[in-house]
Design a protein around this motif. Structure first.
Motif, short mmCIF file in Angstrom:
data_model
loop_
_atom_site.label_atom_id
_atom_site.label_comp_id
_atom_site.label_asym_id
_atom_site.label_seq_id
_atom_site.Cartn_x
_atom_site.Cartn_y
_atom_site.Cartn_z
N CYS A 137 17.20 7.04 7.02
CA CYS A 137 15.57 7.28 6.44
C CYS A 137 15.54 6.93 5.14
O CYS A 137 14.57 6.10 4.83
CB CYS A 137 15.39 8.94 6.77
SG CYS A 137 14.92 9.27 8.68
N GLN A 188 5.82 10.25 7.48
CA GLN A 188 5.98 9.00 7.42
C GLN A 188 6.55 8.78 8.85
O GLN A 188 6.24 7.69 9.34
CB GLN A 188 6.92 8.41 6.57
CG GLN A 188 6.14 8.29 5.20
CD GLN A 188 6.88 7.63 3.98
OE1 GLN A 188 7.49 8.25 3.38
NE2 GLN A 188 6.82 6.31 4.06
N LEU A 189 7.44 9.66 9.62
CA LEU A 189 8.25 9.21 10.55
C LEU A 189 7.30 9.00 12.11
O LEU A 189 7.72 8.30 12.85
CB LEU A 189 9.30 10.26 10.92
CG LEU A 189 10.48 9.98 10.45
CD1 LEU A 189 11.51 10.97 10.48
CD2 LEU A 189 11.15 8.73 11.04
N ILE A 249 11.96 5.78 3.78
CA ILE A 249 11.09 6.87 4.27
C ILE A 249 11.36 8.17 3.49
O ILE A 249 12.24 8.93 3.44
CB ILE A 249 11.60 7.35 5.76
CG1 ILE A 249 11.32 6.11 6.61
CG2 ILE A 249 10.95 8.40 6.36
CD1 ILE A 249 12.08 6.16 7.87
N TRP A 287 14.51 13.39 9.28
CA TRP A 287 14.38 12.91 7.82
C TRP A 287 15.30 13.74 6.85
O TRP A 287 16.03 12.89 5.84
CB TRP A 287 12.94 13.08 7.44
CG TRP A 287 12.67 12.97 5.91
CD1 TRP A 287 12.57 11.67 5.44
CD2 TRP A 287 12.35 14.12 4.96
NE1 TRP A 287 12.39 12.00 4.07
CE2 TRP A 287 12.19 13.36 3.90
CE3 TRP A 287 12.11 15.26 5.29
CZ2 TRP A 287 11.94 14.18 2.56
CZ3 TRP A 287 12.04 16.12 3.95
CH2 TRP A 287 11.71 15.48 2.79
N HIS A 326 6.36 5.55 12.30
CA HIS A 326 7.28 4.52 11.83
C HIS A 326 7.79 3.78 12.96
O HIS A 326 8.44 4.38 13.85
CB HIS A 326 8.32 5.31 11.06
CG HIS A 326 9.11 4.33 9.99
ND1 HIS A 326 10.10 3.49 10.43
CD2 HIS A 326 8.96 3.89 8.88
CE1 HIS A 326 10.51 2.72 9.55
NE2 HIS A 326 9.86 3.00 8.57
N ARG A 331 11.26 4.99 14.55
CA ARG A 331 11.45 6.64 14.90
C ARG A 331 12.18 6.68 16.20
O ARG A 331 13.10 7.61 16.10
CB ARG A 331 10.01 7.17 15.03
CG ARG A 331 10.20 8.52 15.41
CD ARG A 331 8.86 9.19 15.45
NE ARG A 331 9.05 10.78 15.57
CZ ARG A 331 9.03 11.16 16.98
NH1 ARG A 331 9.34 10.57 18.00
NH2 ARG A 331 9.08 12.63 16.93
N ASP A 360 10.67 15.51 13.51
CA ASP A 360 10.69 14.61 12.24
C ASP A 360 11.31 14.98 11.09
O ASP A 360 11.86 14.16 10.32
CB ASP A 360 9.13 14.11 12.03
CG ASP A 360 8.51 13.29 12.99
OD1 ASP A 360 9.27 12.72 13.99
OD2 ASP A 360 7.41 13.14 13.15
#
Length: 388
Positions: free
Chosen positions: A264, A274-275, A269, A148, A278, A281, A144
């Protein structure tokens, strides 16, 4: 300074072509790489108003300083440069003499096709690949965080800037400089909304009419804006594989961003945490894998030649490319950490469309184990950091 994977390609081409041109998105490391590989060449930034004014007012006097060669950064800022270089190169075709860089691919390409065709080797430097990220100590980052943070050098080398701050500045700079110069967009807010809507369609089939309607612009404007985003290496379109294997095929391309960190940020994001929940993702992971294959090809100086395959019955392969043996390699992409039986069946189906013409299908997923399972090669996402 890390060793960029494009470096061997540039060294090879510098032995054959009098001019090298390095394109790519802003802040991908083009200038740093050029100055590192060719430290003996004078460096000139055509963003410098003093240098550009000298070039425009007295082009021959300006270029007389660089008869042995030079690095011209942001070369598209002085369009007449290409015509003058043509004459200089025709008189002396010493290989590796001039190096041009530019973040506006369309600006460089226009000059090259008009004046330097046959004299220049074109290369494309994208943000850091997974293998290059591993080389700067980011090889053990969580998935993640990789998605991100993205892969721009400024976010991963030295004292990295926070992505939230960096991407906000990047978008502003991109809009103010590149877009105003090329499209003369008056309503930047509408253009920024268009870019955000593109991010929301990451990994999806492109429906330009629906995109234009949601952005509140005409179909023609949407096509022009999308072309600029492509030419600036902000996003790219993955085209469907051309052979139909007796099926009715989807013909629309799929939309991806060159960097998942930028996608992102555009999706709002602001933290890697948060991913995990989400809804985008899975699409962002697919985007990351496809962009890694794109980087590997461009770093070798090869044409991308990457595609996807989908018929009207929903049978699909997320990624398809031809191997050197004439067979087709299909790649299925899943973001989950556990390779379920459904994953394996998806991998099997991805290769079924090509039958005997397909290699063992690959399934790249978000876990750590790599193994051959029921005729499908499971591959951990971390394996994309290999240098081979």
């Amino acid at each position: 300074m890390i060793e960029r994977q494009l470096a061997p390609t540039l060294r090879r081409l510098a032995k054959s072509f009098p001019v090298l041109a390095i394109t790519g998105p802003r802040q991908s490391g083009k200038t740093t790489l050029a100055r590192h590989l060719f430290p003996d060449k004078p460096y000139v930034s055509l963003e410098d108003p003093t240098e550009r004014a000298f070039a425009v007012e007295d082009p021959r006097g300006f270029l007389s300083r660089f008869t042995q060669g030079a690095i011209f950064d942001e070369a598209q800022r002085w369009p007449d440069l290409f015509s003058y270089l043509q004459g200089m190169v025709d008189e002396d075709r010493s290989p590796g003499r001039f190096v041009l860089t530019g973040s506006q691919q369309f600006g460089l390409m226009a000059g090259v096709t008009q004046s330097l065709a046959g004299r220049v080797a074109m290369c494309r430097l994208l943000p850091l690949s997974a293998a290059e990220m591993a080389g700067v100590g980011n090889g053990q980052s969580a998935l993640d965080d990789v998605l991100w943070r993205g892969a721009y050098p400024a976010l991963n080398i030295g004292s990295p800037t926070e992505p939230v701050d960096w991407f906000a500045s990047y978008i502003t700079t991109y809009l103010e400089r590149d877009v105003r110069q090329v499209l003369q967009v008056q309503d930047l807010a509408t253009f920024q909304r268009f870019v955000r809507l593109c991010a929301g369609r990451t990994g999806q089939l492109l429906n330009l009419s629906a995109l234009a309607s949601e952005a509140g612009i005409t179909h023609t404007t949407a096509r022009a804006w999308l072309s600029v985003l492509e030419s600036s290496d902000v996003l790219f379109l993955l085209t469907p594989y051309h052979r139909n294997f007796g099926k009715r095929l989807v013909k629309s391309p799929k939309l991806y961003f060159v960097d998942t960190g930028l996608a992102c940020w555009l999706l709002g994001i602001r933290h890697s945490e948060q991913l995990s929940l989400h809804p985008a993702r899975g699409a962002l992971f697919e985007n990351w894998v496809v962009s890694e294959f794109l980087k590997r090809r461009t770093n070798l100086g090869q044409a991308p030649d990457l595609h996807f395959w989908r018929d009207n019955n929903g049978l699909e392969a997320d990624l398809v490319y031809e191997t050197g043996t004439g067979l087709l390699q299909t790649v299925e992409i899943k973001s989950g950490q556990t390779p379920t039986s459904d994953y394996v069946r998806a991998g099997q189906r991805s290769a079924s469309m090509a039958a005997d013409e397909a290699c063992i299908p690959l399934l790249i997923y978000g876990g750590d184990m790599s193994a051959l399972r029921n005729g499908v090669q499971l591959l951990s996402w971390r394996m994309l950091a290999r240098k081979d």
